[in-house]
Design a protein around this motif. Structure first.
Motif, mmCIF file in Angstrom:
data_model
loop_
_atom_site.group_PDB
_atom_site.id
_atom_site.type_symbol
_atom_site.label_atom_id
_atom_site.label_comp_id
_atom_site.label_asym_id
_atom_site.label_seq_id
_atom_site.Cartn_x
_atom_site.Cartn_y
_atom_site.Cartn_z
ATOM 1 N N ASN A 188 0.875 -1.159 0.000
ATOM 2 C CA ASN A 188 0.000 0.000 0.000
ATOM 3 C C ASN A 188 0.920 1.218 0.000
ATOM 4 O OD1 ASN A 188 -1.575 2.228 0.809
ATOM 5 N ND2 ASN A 188 -3.011 0.927 1.938
ATOM 6 N N SER A 189 0.989 1.905 -1.135
ATOM 7 C CA SER A 189 1.928 3.021 -1.263
ATOM 8 C C SER A 189 1.646 4.128 -0.249
ATOM 9 C CB SER A 189 1.896 3.591 -2.683
ATOM 10 O OG SER A 189 0.604 4.102 -2.993
ATOM 11 N N THR A 190 0.389 4.263 0.154
ATOM 12 C CA THR A 190 0.061 5.293 1.144
ATOM 13 C C THR A 190 0.777 5.016 2.468
ATOM 14 O OG1 THR A 190 -2.098 5.715 0.143
ATOM 15 C CG2 THR A 190 -1.808 6.393 2.431
ATOM 16 N N LYS A 191 0.837 3.748 2.879
ATOM 17 C CA LYS A 191 1.525 3.396 4.112
ATOM 18 C C LYS A 191 3.026 3.645 3.991
ATOM 19 C CE LYS A 191 -1.785 -0.061 5.793
ATOM 20 N NZ LYS A 191 -1.967 -1.483 6.202
ATOM 21 N N LEU A 226 4.459 5.890 2.062
ATOM 22 C CA LEU A 226 4.673 7.332 2.070
ATOM 23 C C LEU A 226 4.424 7.922 3.459
ATOM 24 C CD1 LEU A 226 3.090 8.241 -1.386
ATOM 25 C CD2 LEU A 226 5.514 8.173 -0.783
ATOM 26 N N ASN A 227 3.472 7.368 4.188
ATOM 27 C CA ASN A 227 3.244 7.851 5.558
ATOM 28 C C ASN A 227 4.443 7.541 6.448
ATOM 29 O OD1 ASN A 227 0.744 8.976 5.081
ATOM 30 N ND2 ASN A 227 -0.404 7.163 5.719
ATOM 31 N N GLY A 279 5.109 6.342 -4.512
ATOM 32 C CA GLY A 279 5.663 5.168 -3.852
ATOM 33 C C GLY A 279 6.746 4.485 -4.650
#
Length: 361
Positions: free
Chosen positions: A207-210, A212-213, A305
């Motif tokens: 999950n690219s959001t994770k 990046l977070n 990501g």
């Protein structure tokens, strides 16, 4: 910048805590008496007097009695320092070649903490251990190492030896929890270890959001030559670096006294904590490009990501950045980067012209 040296989960501590209060498990105090005893306070806490002696009644004595029971006494744990407790103290002091005066001063506290920790199958850092730092040994350190591993602050061998790897893992934990980064395990670190909830590493599709977070959480940490590369066996995450091969303009070299990342250490941490993938197991940028999780893509195919490496060719690289996508406010393509000594991890407009890779599970 390219870095060298590729690298080489939570004890059940409830029993120890319950034992300190109720007499369950290794502690031998009766439940009835302990139910009315003051809450135990670590002997080395500032809340306890420098010398604990007969006549005192408080949580310091509760802790003292519980630890004495661990080393062979059979006291009722009631928080009252009476004649029986005095006798048990003198017995302990004699056995450990201390002045047998019944006064629990610094030397007796240190010896008793160590003996109680060694006698207990599991310990509570808050109530059974004093301040821990490099050079400490024993069950307190083993428990500390296990907890640090639970929080992914390290991949420590649980050997009860507080060496360089444990020091770095403590610093990692301090950095991640907004604590003073000094490698010393005092009240603040212990409170965070027991009061925080470890976050399991992600697994499955990335999950690219994770990712990046995770990268975003490191904004402001300093660039450190070799930082994040398990140079002391501590695993992914912000860490002390190395002065070996350091060529930066800032002198003397700050890398081995500063916690942070170099470029590939930063990208490594983002994918470890964001996706559970350890790129190249701590290797440099070139080794990362050879990792089985990376697939070459064109610049036109890039997605948030993805990673961009800079160098003379796709597998001979010296720098890496993490593509953050298009900023919703400015409309500019952005990246996360650990650039060079003297700067911090930052979020800046994307530089292009490098070699692009997509990371898959």
């Amino acid at each position: 910048m390219k870095t060298l040296l590729p690298a080489r989960r939570r004890l059940s501590l409830g029993l120890a805590l319950a034992a300190a209060v109720t007499g369950v498990g290794a502690y031998t105090a009766s439940t009835a008496s302990a139910a009315t005893a003051p809450t135990p306070i670590p002997l080395t806490s500032p809340s306890c007097p420098a010398t604990i002696q007969q006549g005192e009644a408080d949580g310091c004595v509760t802790q003292l009695q519980a630890e004495l029971n661990l080393t062979g006494a059979t006291l009722t744990v009631d928080g009252q320092f009476g004649p029986a407790t005095g006798t048990a103290v003198r017995t302990f002091q004699t056995a450990h070649h201390l002045t047998a005066d019944g006064l629990v001063g610094p030397a007796t506290k240190t010896a008793l903490d160590a003996a109680a920790a060694a006698a207990s199958g599991t310990v509570d850092l808050r109530t059974q251990c004093g301040t821990l730092r490099t050079g400490a040994t024993g069950q307190c350190v083993s428990t500390l190492q296990t907890l640090l591993n639970t929080f992914n602050a390290g991949r420590l061998v649980v050997d009860g030896q507080f060496g360089q790897a444990t020091d770095t893992a403590v610093r990692n934990f301090q950095a991640a929890h907004g604590l003073t980064i000094d490698g010393i395990v005092g009240t603040g670190v212990k409170t965070a270890l027991y009061g925080s909830t470890p976050t399991p590493l992600p697994s499955g599709p990335i999950n690219s959001t994770k990712v990046l977070n995770a990268a975003k959480s490191y904004l402001g940490l300093p660039y450190v030559w070799g930082g994040g590369h398990s140079l002391r066996g501590e695993g992914p995450g912000p860490s002390l670096g190395t002065c070996d091969g350091y060529t930066g303009s800032i002198q003397p070299c700050p890398a081995d006294t500063t916690v942070g990342f170099d470029c590939s250490g930063f990208v490594r941490a983002a994918f470890w904590f964001g996706a559970g993938i350890d790129l190249a197991n701590g290797g440099d940028t070139t080794e990362q490009t050879l990792d089985k999780h990376l697939t070459r893509i064109t610049e036109a195919q890039r997605q948030p990501g993805d990673v961009e490496y800079f160098g003379t060719d796709a597998h001979n690289t010296v720098h890496v950045v993490l593509y953050a996508g298009t900023d919703s406010v400015t409309g500019a393509d952005m990246m996360y980067e650990a650039k060079e000594t003297g700067t911090n991890v930052h979020y800046v407009p994307l530089r292009t012209g490098g070699y692009w890779y997509h990371v898959t599970a």
